[in-house]
Enzyme design. Structure first.
Site, PDB file in Angstrom:
ATOM      1  N   ASP A  54       0.915  -1.321   0.084  1.00  0.00           N
ATOM      2  CA  ASP A  54       0.231  -0.030   0.038  1.00  0.00           C
ATOM      3  C   ASP A  54       0.705   1.292  -0.151  1.00  0.00           C
ATOM      4  O   ASP A  54       0.594   2.297  -0.704  1.00  0.00           O
ATOM      5  CB  ASP A  54      -0.949  -0.053   1.249  1.00  0.00           C
ATOM      6  CG  ASP A  54      -2.016   0.925   1.225  1.00  0.00           C
ATOM      7  OD1 ASP A  54      -2.495   1.315   0.080  1.00  0.00           O
ATOM      8  OD2 ASP A  54      -2.686   1.005   2.229  1.00  0.00           O
ATOM      9  N   HIS A  59      -4.254   2.848  -6.722  1.00  0.00           N
ATOM     10  CA  HIS A  59      -5.587   2.572  -5.885  1.00  0.00           C
ATOM     11  C   HIS A  59      -7.010   2.433  -6.960  1.00  0.00           C
ATOM     12  O   HIS A  59      -7.772   1.707  -6.480  1.00  0.00           O
ATOM     13  CB  HIS A  59      -5.848   3.563  -4.964  1.00  0.00           C
ATOM     14  CG  HIS A  59      -4.957   3.629  -3.820  1.00  0.00           C
ATOM     15  ND1 HIS A  59      -3.720   3.972  -3.612  1.00  0.00           N
ATOM     16  CD2 HIS A  59      -5.277   2.882  -2.495  1.00  0.00           C
ATOM     17  CE1 HIS A  59      -3.243   3.510  -2.382  1.00  0.00           C
ATOM     18  NE2 HIS A  59      -4.271   3.067  -1.699  1.00  0.00           N
ATOM     19  N   HIS A 116      -6.829  -1.349  -7.779  1.00  0.00           N
ATOM     20  CA  HIS A 116      -7.148  -1.938  -6.570  1.00  0.00           C
ATOM     21  C   HIS A 116      -8.972  -2.167  -6.738  1.00  0.00           C
ATOM     22  O   HIS A 116      -9.330  -3.098  -6.430  1.00  0.00           O
ATOM     23  CB  HIS A 116      -6.885  -1.658  -5.352  1.00  0.00           C
ATOM     24  CG  HIS A 116      -7.702  -1.831  -4.012  1.00  0.00           C
ATOM     25  ND1 HIS A 116      -8.824  -1.392  -3.756  1.00  0.00           N
ATOM     26  CD2 HIS A 116      -7.563  -2.909  -3.134  1.00  0.00           C
ATOM     27  CE1 HIS A 116      -9.627  -1.900  -2.523  1.00  0.00           C
ATOM     28  NE2 HIS A 116      -8.512  -2.966  -2.449  1.00  0.00           N
ATOM     29  N   HIS A 151      -5.516  -5.625   1.026  1.00  0.00           N
ATOM     30  CA  HIS A 151      -5.673  -4.419   0.373  1.00  0.00           C
ATOM     31  C   HIS A 151      -4.519  -3.915  -0.546  1.00  0.00           C
ATOM     32  O   HIS A 151      -4.258  -3.720  -1.592  1.00  0.00           O
ATOM     33  CB  HIS A 151      -6.081  -3.324   1.027  1.00  0.00           C
ATOM     34  CG  HIS A 151      -6.085  -1.730   0.630  1.00  0.00           C
ATOM     35  ND1 HIS A 151      -7.000  -1.380  -0.082  1.00  0.00           N
ATOM     36  CD2 HIS A 151      -5.079  -0.873   0.767  1.00  0.00           C
ATOM     37  CE1 HIS A 151      -6.644  -0.011  -0.398  1.00  0.00           C
ATOM     38  NE2 HIS A 151      -5.621   0.157   0.040  1.00  0.00           N
TER      39      HIS A 151
END
Length: 372
Positions: A170, A253, A256, A270
């Site tokens: 992340d 992101h 994701h 995540h």
């Protein structure tokens, strides 16, 4: 353009930091509504309760595993019934996001205590809402950041090392996305330009993961706190949180979010999905080959996914991957902050190429020879 930089009220980190939770909560109120993930409720909370009760009256509620509107409303009703003066949370990113949302709707201060260094959720004013099935639904931006973020690195060192690695995945995105926003004049979470401070913190986040990530992972696998672990926990939690929120988000992101459309990825964390999003963004934005080499090498050393198969998508069809690309490019997604042309077809190509490059590297021994 106006710049805005966002910070939590207080950040406390170190081995044994949990001993400070009672005194820190006492600064915020006397009736503490505590939301806990199942594991910390069973293993950490019993030892903390005497200190918490000395700081006031405590009510504990177990988190229901998904940050949904229904779960937020359930916990909000319980907090109001208790007459809470503060909201506290112990657990992972979804637990913390839920607590932040409950506190915001109740108009109360919030203290967050991450028990794994797996995301940059703790410091931010952002709450990611999912469906009951775990599919990304939307991002809510709350009126303020947490009043307290308390990080006990001794707890982090005892958690499975996969959590720390996912947090590095992340954090890996932070500088790439903030730099894309700088180049493309994209807006940060506050709807303004990223500051010089945010850019510097985002760059430091990447350099910390690059230079200390493997040493920190090794320490975590051994269950001990070292200076490398302290650095990386701070990068995963504070630097990444400040960097993404004040610097801005980009393609990683959004990838994701697109990947959550496929049920097979729901066993992945995540940060693991974000890490693959970084690899796809390197292709999409045509990064220099030495930087591509550096990032793939780092991901491989940390055990982060470099192929779709490692995300649970072995045998994924072109149709499914195009669905991911469409969701990645949905209106309002942060991928539109990238300073390059964006379309589902280009994202599909980037996902496919990133996977092919990962498979190629998996077939090559670290010494450069071919696998059998």
């Amino acid at each position: 353009m106006l710049s805005i930089t966002l910070f939590p009220g207080r950040y406390v980190q170190g081995g044994g930091a949990l001993s400070r939770l009672g005194p820190e909560l006492a600064r915020l109120g006397k009736r503490h509504f505590c939301i806990c993930s199942p594991h910390p409720q069973a293993h950490l909370l019993p030892g903390l309760l005497p200190g918490l009760e000395s700081a006031g009256t405590v009510r504990v509620e177990r988190f229901g595993r998904e940050c949904t509107d229904r779960e937020i409303e359930r916990l909000l009703a319980a907090a109001r019934d208790f007459g809470a003066e503060t909201v506290a949370a112990l657990g992972g990113g979804k637990t913390l996001d839920t607590a932040k949302a409950v506190a915001a709707r109740a108009g109360l201060p919030v203290a967050v205590v991450p028990t794994v260094a797996s995301t940059d959720a703790p410091c931010s004013s952002v709450c990611i809402i999912y469906t009951e099935q775990g599919v990304f639904e939307r991002v809510d931006v709350l009126p303020r950041n947490p009043d307290l973020v308390l990080v006990d690195t001794a707890v982090m060192a005892k958690a499975p090392a996969r959590f720390l690695a996912a947090g590095m995945g992340d954090a890996l995105a932070t500088w790439f996305e903030a730099d894309s926003c700088r180049l493309g004049r994209g807006k940060n979470i506050a709807g303004a330009a990223g500051s010089m401070t945010a850019q510097a913190l985002a760059r430091l986040c990447y350099e910390t993961i690059r230079d200390w990530g493997l040493a920190a992972l090794t320490a975590c696998q051994a269950g001990v706190v070292t200076p490398a672990l302290e650095r990386v926990v701070e990068a995963n939690t504070l630097l990444s949180g400040l960097g993404f929120e004040s610097g801005g988000l980009g393609a990683a992101h959004s990838v994701h979010n697109g990947l959550t459309a496929l049920p097979a990825v729901r066993g992945c964390m995540h940060g693991e999905k974000v890490a693959f999003g970084v690899l796809a963004s390197l292709v999409l934005t045509d990064k220099p080959l030495p930087l591509v080499e550096e990032v793939y090498t780092l991901c491989l050393s940390l055990g982060l996914p470099v192929t779709l198969a490692e995300l649970g998508l072995s045998g994924v069809s072109d149709q499914e991957l195009r669905l991911v690309a469409e969701k990645t490019c949905a209106p309002g997604e942060s991928i539109h902050n990238e300073p390059v042309e964006i379309s589902p077809e280009l994202v599909f190509a980037a996902l496919t190429a990133a996977d092919a490059e990962g498979r190629r590297r998996r077939r090559i021994r670290p010494s450069g020879g071919q696998t059998d």
